[in-house]
Design an enzyme around this catalytic site. Structure first.
Site, PDB file in Angstrom:
ATOM      1  N   ASP A 132     -28.643 -18.662  33.544  1.00  0.00           N
ATOM      2  CA  ASP A 132     -28.524 -19.585  34.668  1.00  0.00           C
ATOM      3  C   ASP A 132     -27.079 -20.069  34.772  1.00  0.00           C
ATOM      4  OD1 ASP A 132     -30.158 -22.286  32.804  1.00  0.00           O
ATOM      5  OD2 ASP A 132     -28.182 -21.379  32.588  1.00  0.00           O
TER       6      ASP A 132
ATOM      7  N   ASP B 187     -25.629 -22.988  34.003  1.00  0.00           N
ATOM      8  CA  ASP B 187     -25.117 -23.624  32.783  1.00  0.00           C
ATOM      9  C   ASP B 187     -24.779 -22.591  31.715  1.00  0.00           C
ATOM     10  OD1 ASP B 187     -27.080 -26.690  32.892  1.00  0.00           O
ATOM     11  OD2 ASP B 187     -25.078 -26.227  33.630  1.00  0.00           O
TER      12      ASP B 187
ATOM     13  N   GLU C 286     -26.662 -21.287  22.690  1.00  0.00           N
ATOM     14  CA  GLU C 286     -26.495 -22.671  23.125  1.00  0.00           C
ATOM     15  C   GLU C 286     -27.684 -23.522  22.683  1.00  0.00           C
ATOM     16  OE1 GLU C 286     -27.147 -23.441  27.366  1.00  0.00           O
ATOM     17  OE2 GLU C 286     -27.206 -21.276  27.704  1.00  0.00           O
TER      18      GLU C 286
ATOM     19  N   ASP D 276     -28.265 -18.888  28.263  1.00  0.00           N
ATOM     20  CA  ASP D 276     -29.324 -18.830  29.276  1.00  0.00           C
ATOM     21  C   ASP D 276     -28.852 -18.079  30.518  1.00  0.00           C
ATOM     22  OD1 ASP D 276     -30.832 -20.319  27.564  1.00  0.00           O
ATOM     23  OD2 ASP D 276     -30.551 -22.217  28.622  1.00  0.00           O
TER      24      ASP D 276
END
Length: 646
Positions: free
Chosen positions: A508, A510, A433, A506
């Site tokens: 997390d 998102d 990303e 990532d």
């Protein structure tokens, strides 16, 4: 320790002086590992180099006394020892014990400098078990000792010196901070000193090393005078194997950054074979992650090459990407500017925006002129670039047939950094990303077998879109072009260009959302790719723990808590990664991309048709347009510990 139920003014802790540095060294030097340990020497040497750049120091000495102690001295102006007008103590004591103090906050003392924030010397002092500083003024030596940032004695005189003015600092990093096994590596310190000598031509750096620190196989000398009259030209020629060069004369250019009163220099040499050598510096500081000067330089050179190719009617090189061009080029770019901006105190990446356009324009103009003056070299460069680009795109019939057909059928997206292997077996495509994570991944990858495709933001949710919208989406188009195998009924197993497709986002919320959208795409558009065992999820760490000087990683909260529980008595420093782009390439490689050390989750689908239909329905309910079905699923499963096997 029990957590207090109250929160009042009594709970607010104020760290005075240099206490914040010892409490959180990672904020100032990026951690407490080997790189951070050597960064201390870099900070002190930078101060001496700044004196040289300003025109005051002519000679610098770097002496590795033992594995834990180093001495760095110069014949510059010497740190001021007179009383500071506001602090009522010597200026030397102020810069040694006060953060954000120094002579580099205005242009009257230093036009350009590596030190910016006034923290380098004081941070080294704070993180050293012992430090001695000697300042020479009018040949008279003044000495003072420190330990862990605290003064041990008053400034005292200590005889005469041969030089008129100067500064000498001897220090030993604190084992309480860096661990008992931490020590200076002669190779790293020697390379640091050598790089500085190249960058500041005409400056003499005397290197000395305790012979006991050098083993028989070491290429590091115990003594050497580092003095390079040709600077970057010499730097590149000495670092690159001259047997494979396309032109003997290094393209070296130096000029001003127009109204910004800065200086840009670069040395460039093209190679017959692929080469991976590039270094970027700002004010003699090595920016290992490049930055705006590096981006501007690469853009300018690529622009110039394409322009020259167009003038020679070379259509292949005229359409060359930056990667095509710099696969065959070795270069060093260096800028000197006032008030540069970096990402972090360790200065690994330059972020001053104005530099990019100036470097772009200067590099383009300078290389235009060089190509026109050196027509034979220019012709050789074009010929080799054309040959290599054709090979890369599998125009050569001797290349692997399967990979050749895949290249011919598709136009590869510009953002794809492809691997160099001409076979599908063993290759991997990492879908990441954003450009930031993509940049780190490109530096961490194995270029032979690992390709990187950065996607901008969250891709289209294919379950809530029609076919026309899917095909019109640029990010999905990039992905389809990179894979080369088609979608839906047109999926062709033999045309898939990589053995493994790895989603790397990532650690997390998102990142999970982006992974979900990508999984939805593959399940809906390429289920056979998953059934054939090609799709994986990378498992990047969420935390880095420095346990008694040694770095380890935790993929989630529970793994972090287990490490804390297992190391209750150890000194632990915890940092949380905000994203893959924040990780150093070496960290990303070690934890997430290295085939020997990483973890991967294989994505599987049920082979049986009834179960497959159930999976498709579940994905449609969760990701489709019907919000009521999604709400129904959440309400029915909110209280369950759900594990989905798709």
């Amino acid at each position: 320790m029990a957590i207090s139920k109250t929160y009042s003014a009594n709970d607010i802790e104020v760290l005075e002086g240099l206490a914040p540095v010892r409490k959180r060294p990672g904020m100032y030097i990026g951690g407490t590992d080997e790189t951070a340990y050597h960064h201390l020497a870099n900070e002190i040497l930078d101060n001496s180099i700044d004196e040289a750049v300003a025109g005051y120091a002519k000679e610098i000495v770097v002496k590795l006394v033992n594995k834990n102690t180093i001495t760095i001295s110069d014949d510059g102006r010497g740190i001021p020892i007179d009383k500071h007008p506001k602090k009522k103590k010597t200026a030397l004591e102020v810069v040694m014990t006060t953060l954000h103090s120094g002579g580099k906050f205005n242009d009257s003392v230093y036009k350009s400098s590596a030190g910016l924030h006034g923290v380098g010397l004081s941070v080294v002092n704070a993180l050293s078990s012992k430090l001695n500083i000697q300042v020479t003024k009018s040949s008279k030596i003044y000495s003072q000792d420190y330990s862990k940032g605290k003064i041990l004695n008053k400034l005292k005189t200590k005889g005469k010196n041969k030089i008129k003015n100067g500064t000498q600092i001897t220090f030993s990093p604190d084992p309480e901070i860096f661990g008992k096994d931490a020590n200076f590596k002669p190779e790293k310190i020697y390379e640091l000193a050598k790089n500085k000598a190249y960058l500041q031509k005409g400056i003499k750096i005397n290197w000395e090393c305790n012979k006991d620190l050098l083993n028989r196989k070491s290429s590091v000398p115990s003594k050497e005078t580092l003095l390079f009259s040709k600077g970057l030209e010499e730097f590149l020629k000495n670092e690159i194997n001259q047997n494979n060069i396309l032109h003997e004369k290094v393209c070296f250019q130096s000029g001003n950054l127009e109204d910004k009163k800065g200086i840009i220099e670069f040395a460039l040499q093209f190679n017959k074979e692929k080469i991976k050598y590039n270094k970027a510096f700002c004010n003699t500081v090595y920016n290992m992650n490049g930055g705006t000067h590096d981006a501007g330089f690469r853009s300018g050179i690529a622009k110039s090459i394409r322009k020259y190719a167009k003038s020679k009617n070379n259509k292949v090189v005229n359409k060359a990407t930056q990667d095509d061009i710099f696969d065959q080029a070795a270069y060093i770019v260096s800028v000197y500017i006032s008030n540069p901006e970096f990402e972090g105190q360790t200065k690994h990446k330059l972020s001053s925006n104005f530099v990019q356009k100036y470097c772009d324009a200067f590099a383009s103009s300078a290389f235009d002129e060089w190509l026109n003056r050196n027509s034979k070299a220019a012709k050789n460069i074009l010929n080799v670039l054309e040959e290599k680009i054709r090979e890369k795109n599998i125009y050569d019939l001797n290349q692997n047939v399967e990979r050749q057909s895949a290249f011919r059928k598709i136009r590869l997206p510009g953002k794809l950094s492809d691997c160099t292997s001409d076979k599908t077996e063993g290759t991997e495509l990492f879908i990441v990303e954003g450009d930031s994570a993509g940049g780190s991944a490109k530096q961490a990858r194995d270029r032979m077998t690992q390709a990187i495709l950065p996607l901008r933001g969250k891709i289209l949710n294919v379950k809530s879109s029609n076919a026309a919208k899917i095909l019109a989406n640029s990010e999905i188009n990039n992905l389809l072009q990179a894979l080369g195998c088609g979608r839906g009924k047109n999926y062709s197993k033999k045309d898939l260009r990589y053995e493994k497709i790895i989603i790397m986002t990532d650690a997390d919320v998102d990142g999970d959302h982006i992974s979900t959208l990508l999984l939805t795409f593959f399940i809906s558009e390429m289920p056979q790719l998953i059934l054939d065992g090609h799709l994986y999820l990378a498992v990047p760490p969420l935390y880095k723990l420095n346990i008694s000087g040694k770095s380890t990683y935790a993929i989630d909260e529970s793994e972090k808590n287990k490490l804390l529980k297992d190391n209750k008595k150890a000194k632990i420093e915890i940092s949380r990664f905000k994203g893959l782009g924040e990780m150093m390439p070496a960290q990303l490689k070690e934890t997430t991309m290295n085939k020997e050390t990483r973890k991967l989750i294989k994505v599987v689908l049920p082979v049986q048709k009834p179960k497959m239909k159930k999976t498709n329905k579940l994905v449609s309910d969760l990701m489709g347009k019907n919000a009521e079905l999604r709400l129904k699923f959440i309400s029915e499963n909110a209280n369950k510990s759900l594990s989905l096997d798709i």
